[in-house]
Design a protein around this motif. Sequence first.
Motif, PDB file in Angstrom:
ATOM      1  N   UNK A  76       0.837  -1.200   0.000  1.00  0.00           N
ATOM      2  CA  UNK A  76       0.000   0.000   0.000  1.00  0.00           C
ATOM      3  C   UNK A  76       0.878   1.259   0.000  1.00  0.00           C
ATOM      4  N   UNK A  77       1.912   1.259   0.852  1.00  0.00           N
ATOM      5  CA  UNK A  77       2.786   2.422   0.947  1.00  0.00           C
ATOM      6  C   UNK A  77       3.582   2.679  -0.311  1.00  0.00           C
ATOM      7  N   UNK A  78       4.010   1.608  -0.993  1.00  0.00           N
ATOM      8  CA  UNK A  78       4.831   1.784  -2.198  1.00  0.00           C
ATOM      9  C   UNK A  78       4.034   2.326  -3.370  1.00  0.00           C
ATOM     10  N   UNK A  79       2.692   2.255  -3.285  1.00  0.00           N
ATOM     11  CA  UNK A  79       1.861   2.761  -4.378  1.00  0.00           C
ATOM     12  C   UNK A  79       1.830   4.271  -4.458  1.00  0.00           C
ATOM     13  N   UNK A  80       2.103   4.934  -3.326  1.00  0.00           N
ATOM     14  CA  UNK A  80       2.097   6.388  -3.323  1.00  0.00           C
ATOM     15  C   UNK A  80       0.729   6.967  -3.637  1.00  0.00           C
ATOM     16  N   UNK A  81       0.719   8.087  -4.325  1.00  0.00           N
ATOM     17  CA  UNK A  81      -0.537   8.780  -4.634  1.00  0.00           C
ATOM     18  C   UNK A  81      -1.218   8.200  -5.864  1.00  0.00           C
ATOM     19  N   UNK A  82      -0.465   7.951  -6.912  1.00  0.00           N
ATOM     20  CA  UNK A  82      -1.056   7.508  -8.181  1.00  0.00           C
ATOM     21  C   UNK A  82      -0.768   6.048  -8.519  1.00  0.00           C
ATOM     22  N   UNK A  83       0.049   5.359  -7.730  1.00  0.00           N
ATOM     23  CA  UNK A  83       0.314   3.943  -7.958  1.00  0.00           C
ATOM     24  C   UNK A  83       1.376   3.682  -9.014  1.00  0.00           C
ATOM     25  N   UNK A  84       1.745   2.417  -9.121  1.00  0.00           N
ATOM     26  CA  UNK A  84       2.774   2.006 -10.074  1.00  0.00           C
ATOM     27  C   UNK A  84       2.209   1.695 -11.451  1.00  0.00           C
ATOM     28  N   UNK A 115      -0.997  -0.606  -7.140  1.00  0.00           N
ATOM     29  CA  UNK A 115      -1.051  -0.331  -8.578  1.00  0.00           C
ATOM     30  C   UNK A 115      -1.770   0.970  -8.927  1.00  0.00           C
ATOM     31  N   UNK A 116      -2.722   1.397  -8.073  1.00  0.00           N
ATOM     32  CA  UNK A 116      -3.486   2.608  -8.377  1.00  0.00           C
ATOM     33  C   UNK A 116      -3.338   3.690  -7.315  1.00  0.00           C
ATOM     34  N   UNK A 117      -2.579   3.404  -6.265  1.00  0.00           N
ATOM     35  CA  UNK A 117      -2.246   4.400  -5.273  1.00  0.00           C
ATOM     36  C   UNK A 117      -3.413   4.880  -4.420  1.00  0.00           C
TER      37      UNK A 117
END
Length: 381
Positions: A247-255, A283-285
């Motif tokens: 969840x944290x690695x997705x950031x605001x907009x995801x990968x 994937x979608x942040x």
Amino acid sequence: MNSNFDRTISQEDVLKRRATLLQRLHIDGWLLLIILMLAAGSLFVLYSASGKHWELLMKQASSFGLGIGAMIVIAQFEPRFMARWVPLAYVVGVALLLVVEIMGHTAMGATRWINIPGVIRFQPSEFMKIIMPATIAWYLSRHNLPPKFKHIVVSLVLILVPFVLILKQPDLGTGLLILASGAFVLFMAGLQWRWIVGAVAAVVPVAVAMWYFVLHDYQKQRVLTFLDPESDPLGTGWNIIQSKAAIGSGGVFGKGWLLGTQSHLDFLPESHTDFIIAVLGEEFGLVGVCLLLVVYLLLIGRGLVITAQAQTLFGKLLAGSLTMTFFVYVFVNIGMVSGLLPVVGVPLPFISYGGTHLVTLLSGFGVLMAIHTHRKWIAQV
């Protein structure tokens, strides 16, 4: 008199002609639209979460089709007709739970299913998610409200019988959800505050008793892991740590879709079931998760509107309980995956992979549609 009768008939004919196809099918358009949005999102996310597993995707699509079919069929029945059959449904539901206890199918260390080889395998406890609130709503609607002490006792007995049977499977998560669904009906029936305060005060001693006499070792470990996931990072704490990392690695907009690493490299367990929102977050942040929450809020809001507009006490109690129980499903799963609640194995509604769970959920919304659309027709005629 004949002219008045003819005028009434003509008014009914006009109303029927004006009714849209959805109204004639007793389908609430807003609920259907939101559910279809969630269905499309589920298949979209599940394709990535399952590692591009087409067979799994087709099974989920089939479950959606079966569930929507069940929803449409259930929506045709008037609430009064449903209320007539609730006691029988409760007896059958408890009987199926007893069958599970005696000769149920065991998988992953739990005995929760009835398996008819070559025909079907299903989980009877899922059906109790609808039967339980319907039973308490049926019982309380037959008496004056707020409920008297004896009616509260009878309601608690009706709730505790399936709760204990499900707890023995063991399935604490489903058991607590069914317990909550019955409790919501009691609360909406005008349960006096002294009983509510007493129930809250009893939480601590009941929790202590459950810890020593009810919970299995793995369930106790889940609680300890919730309090300190880092205490066993490669064991029981692995799920929560990897979920929070995703969840944290997705950031605001995801990968980006299909670009998540935690799920595709098999770091995230149960990525297509209980922890699927971690895949969504990666994937979608934050944007993707917030959009999903908005859709959920729209669904819950529509359920509360239906509850407020219900014309019978049975319909009002049942609609309110089903809506609030759905909210609990969402709250518990997201809280569990984000580390705010212990892991109890509750799937994310409409998004997680699952057959019986999905069909039951859609059947519950069929009940909501029946309560609302039949109300509208009675009001018009």
